[in-house]
Motif scaffolding. Structure first.
Motif, PDB file in Angstrom:
ATOM      1  N   ALA A  44      27.359  51.167  38.679  1.00 46.37           N
ATOM      2  CA  ALA A  44      28.701  51.445  38.170  1.00 46.37           C
ATOM      3  C   ALA A  44      29.730  50.529  38.829  1.00 46.37           C
ATOM      4  CB  ALA A  44      29.058  52.909  38.434  1.00 46.37           C
ATOM      5  N   TRP A  45      29.568  50.291  40.117  1.00 45.92           N
ATOM      6  CA  TRP A  45      30.466  49.366  40.822  1.00 45.92           C
ATOM      7  C   TRP A  45      30.343  47.954  40.262  1.00 45.92           C
ATOM      8  CZ3 TRP A  45      28.594  45.619  44.572  1.00 45.92           C
ATOM      9  CH2 TRP A  45      29.624  44.892  45.186  1.00 45.92           C
ATOM     10  N   VAL A  46      29.122  47.488  40.054  1.00 43.84           N
ATOM     11  CA  VAL A  46      28.908  46.138  39.534  1.00 43.84           C
ATOM     12  C   VAL A  46      29.507  46.007  38.130  1.00 43.84           C
ATOM     13  CG1 VAL A  46      27.154  44.498  38.757  1.00 43.84           C
ATOM     14  CG2 VAL A  46      26.870  45.687  40.942  1.00 43.84           C
ATOM     15  N   GLY A  87      32.011  50.018  28.329  1.00 42.57           N
ATOM     16  CA  GLY A  87      31.700  51.002  29.356  1.00 42.57           C
ATOM     17  C   GLY A  87      32.568  50.924  30.593  1.00 42.57           C
ATOM     18  N   ILE A  88      33.639  50.130  30.568  1.00 36.71           N
ATOM     19  CA  ILE A  88      34.537  50.045  31.713  1.00 36.71           C
ATOM     20  C   ILE A  88      35.359  51.327  31.815  1.00 36.71           C
ATOM     21  CG2 ILE A  88      36.448  48.735  32.739  1.00 36.71           C
ATOM     22  CD1 ILE A  88      33.813  47.221  32.626  1.00 36.71           C
ATOM     23  N   LEU A  89      35.567  51.817  33.017  1.00 37.54           N
ATOM     24  CA  LEU A  89      36.410  52.988  33.214  1.00 37.54           C
ATOM     25  C   LEU A  89      37.832  52.698  32.746  1.00 37.54           C
ATOM     26  CD1 LEU A  89      35.192  53.975  36.779  1.00 37.54           C
ATOM     27  CD2 LEU A  89      34.870  55.351  34.713  1.00 37.54           C
ATOM     28  N   PRO A  90      38.485  53.671  32.096  1.00 36.29           N
ATOM     29  CA  PRO A  90      39.857  53.439  31.646  1.00 36.29           C
ATOM     30  C   PRO A  90      40.795  52.994  32.763  1.00 36.29           C
ATOM     31  CG  PRO A  90      39.001  55.451  30.688  1.00 36.29           C
ATOM     32  CD  PRO A  90      37.979  54.992  31.685  1.00 36.29           C
ATOM     33  N   ALA A  91      40.686  53.607  33.928  1.00 35.07           N
ATOM     34  CA  ALA A  91      41.585  53.246  35.026  1.00 35.07           C
ATOM     35  C   ALA A  91      41.324  51.830  35.531  1.00 35.07           C
ATOM     36  CB  ALA A  91      41.458  54.248  36.170  1.00 35.07           C
ATOM     37  N   THR A  92      40.058  51.404  35.506  1.00 34.72           N
ATOM     38  CA  THR A  92      39.741  50.020  35.861  1.00 34.72           C
ATOM     39  C   THR A  92      40.431  49.067  34.897  1.00 34.72           C
ATOM     40  OG1 THR A  92      37.578  50.639  36.759  1.00 34.72           O
ATOM     41  CG2 THR A  92      37.881  48.342  36.134  1.00 34.72           C
ATOM     42  N   ARG A  93      40.295  49.341  33.615  1.00 37.10           N
ATOM     43  CA  ARG A  93      40.899  48.478  32.594  1.00 37.10           C
ATOM     44  C   ARG A  93      42.421  48.453  32.737  1.00 37.10           C
ATOM     45  NH1 ARG A  93      38.308  46.663  28.159  1.00 37.10           N
ATOM     46  NH2 ARG A  93      36.677  48.257  28.387  1.00 37.10           N
ATOM     47  N   PHE A  94      43.022  49.625  32.933  1.00 33.91           N
ATOM     48  CA  PHE A  94      44.481  49.689  33.048  1.00 33.91           C
ATOM     49  C   PHE A  94      44.973  48.926  34.274  1.00 33.91           C
ATOM     50  CE2 PHE A  94      44.445  54.033  30.721  1.00 33.91           C
ATOM     51  CZ  PHE A  94      44.337  53.384  29.508  1.00 33.91           C
ATOM     52  N   ALA A  95      44.279  49.099  35.401  1.00 29.22           N
ATOM     53  CA  ALA A  95      44.712  48.453  36.648  1.00 29.22           C
ATOM     54  C   ALA A  95      44.589  46.937  36.546  1.00 29.22           C
ATOM     55  CB  ALA A  95      43.893  48.980  37.823  1.00 29.22           C
ATOM     56  N   THR A 108      47.347  45.321  46.272  1.00 28.62           N
ATOM     57  CA  THR A 108      46.455  46.222  47.011  1.00 28.62           C
ATOM     58  C   THR A 108      46.281  47.534  46.254  1.00 28.62           C
ATOM     59  OG1 THR A 108      48.248  47.119  48.407  1.00 28.62           O
ATOM     60  CG2 THR A 108      47.053  45.203  49.248  1.00 28.62           C
ATOM     61  N   ASP A 109      47.339  47.977  45.564  1.00 30.93           N
ATOM     62  CA  ASP A 109      47.229  49.198  44.755  1.00 30.93           C
ATOM     63  C   ASP A 109      46.270  48.991  43.586  1.00 30.93           C
ATOM     64  OD1 ASP A 109      49.020  50.494  46.401  1.00 30.93           O
ATOM     65  OD2 ASP A 109      50.729  50.293  45.037  1.00 30.93           O
ATOM     66  N   VAL A 110      46.305  47.807  42.978  1.00 31.38           N
ATOM     67  CA  VAL A 110      45.391  47.492  41.877  1.00 31.38           C
ATOM     68  C   VAL A 110      43.938  47.616  42.343  1.00 31.38           C
ATOM     69  CG1 VAL A 110      44.517  45.586  40.452  1.00 31.38           C
ATOM     70  CG2 VAL A 110      46.971  46.046  40.553  1.00 31.38           C
ATOM     71  N   LEU A 111      43.645  47.064  43.503  1.00 33.41           N
ATOM     72  CA  LEU A 111      42.277  47.115  44.026  1.00 33.41           C
ATOM     73  C   LEU A 111      41.892  48.536  44.428  1.00 33.41           C
ATOM     74  CD1 LEU A 111      42.438  43.875  46.196  1.00 33.41           C
ATOM     75  CD2 LEU A 111      41.258  44.154  44.002  1.00 33.41           C
ATOM     76  N   TRP A 112      42.808  49.255  45.045  1.00 35.26           N
ATOM     77  CA  TRP A 112      42.525  50.622  45.492  1.00 35.26           C
ATOM     78  C   TRP A 112      42.302  51.537  44.294  1.00 35.26           C
ATOM     79  CZ3 TRP A 112      42.196  51.815  50.735  1.00 35.26           C
ATOM     80  CH2 TRP A 112      42.001  53.165  51.048  1.00 35.26           C
ATOM     81  N   ALA A 113      43.116  51.383  43.247  1.00 30.20           N
ATOM     82  CA  ALA A 113      43.005  52.237  42.071  1.00 30.20           C
ATOM     83  C   ALA A 113      41.637  52.105  41.415  1.00 30.20           C
ATOM     84  CB  ALA A 113      44.104  51.896  41.069  1.00 30.20           C
ATOM     85  N   GLN A 114      41.085  50.904  41.427  1.00 34.63           N
ATOM     86  CA  GLN A 114      39.765  50.706  40.821  1.00 34.63           C
ATOM     87  C   GLN A 114      38.700  51.509  41.560  1.00 34.63           C
ATOM     88  OE1 GLN A 114      38.828  46.487  39.639  1.00 34.63           O
ATOM     89  NE2 GLN A 114      40.833  46.111  40.549  1.00 34.63           N
ATOM     90  N   LEU A 115      38.783  51.534  42.881  1.00 31.51           N
ATOM     91  CA  LEU A 115      37.795  52.283  43.654  1.00 31.51           C
ATOM     92  C   LEU A 115      38.019  53.783  43.549  1.00 31.51           C
ATOM     93  CD1 LEU A 115      37.324  50.116  46.862  1.00 31.51           C
ATOM     94  CD2 LEU A 115      35.892  50.241  44.829  1.00 31.51           C
ATOM     95  N   ASP A 116      39.280  54.215  43.453  1.00 32.96           N
ATOM     96  CA  ASP A 116      39.546  55.633  43.211  1.00 32.96           C
ATOM     97  C   ASP A 116      38.881  56.089  41.917  1.00 32.96           C
ATOM     98  OD1 ASP A 116      40.969  56.315  45.466  1.00 32.96           O
ATOM     99  OD2 ASP A 116      42.943  56.214  44.520  1.00 32.96           O
ATOM    100  N   ALA A 117      39.032  55.290  40.872  1.00 29.17           N
ATOM    101  CA  ALA A 117      38.450  55.641  39.575  1.00 29.17           C
ATOM    102  C   ALA A 117      36.928  55.668  39.654  1.00 29.17           C
ATOM    103  CB  ALA A 117      38.912  54.643  38.519  1.00 29.17           C
ATOM    104  N   LEU A 118      36.353  54.677  40.327  1.00 33.13           N
ATOM    105  CA  LEU A 118      34.908  54.604  40.466  1.00 33.13           C
ATOM    106  C   LEU A 118      34.378  55.812  41.228  1.00 33.13           C
ATOM    107  CD1 LEU A 118      32.709  52.452  39.745  1.00 33.13           C
ATOM    108  CD2 LEU A 118      32.963  51.621  42.086  1.00 33.13           C
TER     109      LEU A 118
END
Length: 251
Positions: free
Chosen positions: A42-44, A113-121, A212-222
């Motif tokens: 999922a991370w990859v 299959g990308i998480l919505p929050a990943t795409r938005f960020a 930094t928020d963009v990167l953090w948000a992706q991991l929160d979603a994951l």
């Protein structure tokens, strides 16, 4: 009051010290071997959306730059990811990592299959670089100041804890250890040169915080989708699907 060059650089580095995503719990889990195979996949899958968007972001930036010297200096960033005749590029290396963890690289490249929050960020980052001042756009890239540390830790942790990890599958991170320093040196110097008022320094610092928020948000979603509470949004990748062994059986 405008800070000195040294004071302002220290301010930027402090942002990374406090806010860079190497401090996210998901990275502790990943680097220590605590992720399941599906969590690694999922991370990859989701990180690919960010990787593939970097040259798009850089092309948007360059389309606004009138200074040929700045365009020449920035051009290598696109080549580092898209590749050249001599260099396969970071996107191809990331797809090799996808194959190593057992995911169909064609599926990963499709960006399904990308998480919505990943795409938005990630899309927000591309828009930020396209629409904000050149100073803010360059300053947002300065998370690269802190990337070598996380790449080194990732290489060490993945090699120690996962069977898929080897020189071929981790080539993206090894190459970034060589590529990132030149980008960092240029970007940091450019920001320090051009953030010559207190207002510009504040804008550049805010841009780095945004990134930094963009990167953090992706991991929160994951983490929320695949670790706890493990609530996968509709349309996002489902564990056990789009794997290489399934593709081989179907062919």
């Amino acid at each position: 009051m405008t800070a000195s060059r040294q004071e302002f650089e220290a301010r930027l580095r402090q942002i990374g010290h406090e806010r860079y995503h190497d401090k996210h719990p998901f990275h502790d889990r990943l680097h220590s071997g605590g992720c399941t195979p599906d969590q690694v996949r999922a991370w990859v899958i989701n990180r690919f959306y960010y990787q593939a968007s970097i040259p798009i972001k850089d092309a948007a930036f360059m389309s606004r730059v009138e200074d040929p010297k700045l365009r020449r200096a920035w051009r290598s960033r696109i080549e580092d990811h898209d590749g050249t005749d001599e260099n396969e590029g970071g996107i191809a290396r990331w797809l090799r990592l996808a194959e190593a963890v057992g995911v169909d690289p064609d599926y990963v490249a499709s960006k399904d299959g990308i998480l919505p929050a990943t795409r938005f960020a990630v899309d927000a980052y591309v828009r930020f670089v396209r629409d904000k001042s050149l100073l803010e756009a360059v300053a947002a890239s300065l998370t690269e100041l802190f990337a070598p540390k996380i790449h080194a830790a990732r290489i060490e942790g993945l090699l120690a804890n996962y069977a898929f990890a080897n020189d071929a599958s981790l080539s993206y991170f090894r190459n970034r250890l060589k590529e990132a320093p030149k980008d960092v040196a240029f970007g940091l110097s450019w920001v320090l040169d051009h953030a010559d008022t207190a207002e510009k320094q504040d804008a550049a610092a805010a841009a780095l915080v945004f990134k930094t928020d963009v990167l953090w948000a992706q991991l929160d979603a994951l983490n929320a989708a695949y670790v706890e509470p493990a609530r996968i949004p509709p349309g996002a990748w489902q564990p056990g699907t789009h794997l290489l062994d399934q593709k081989a059986k179907a062919s």
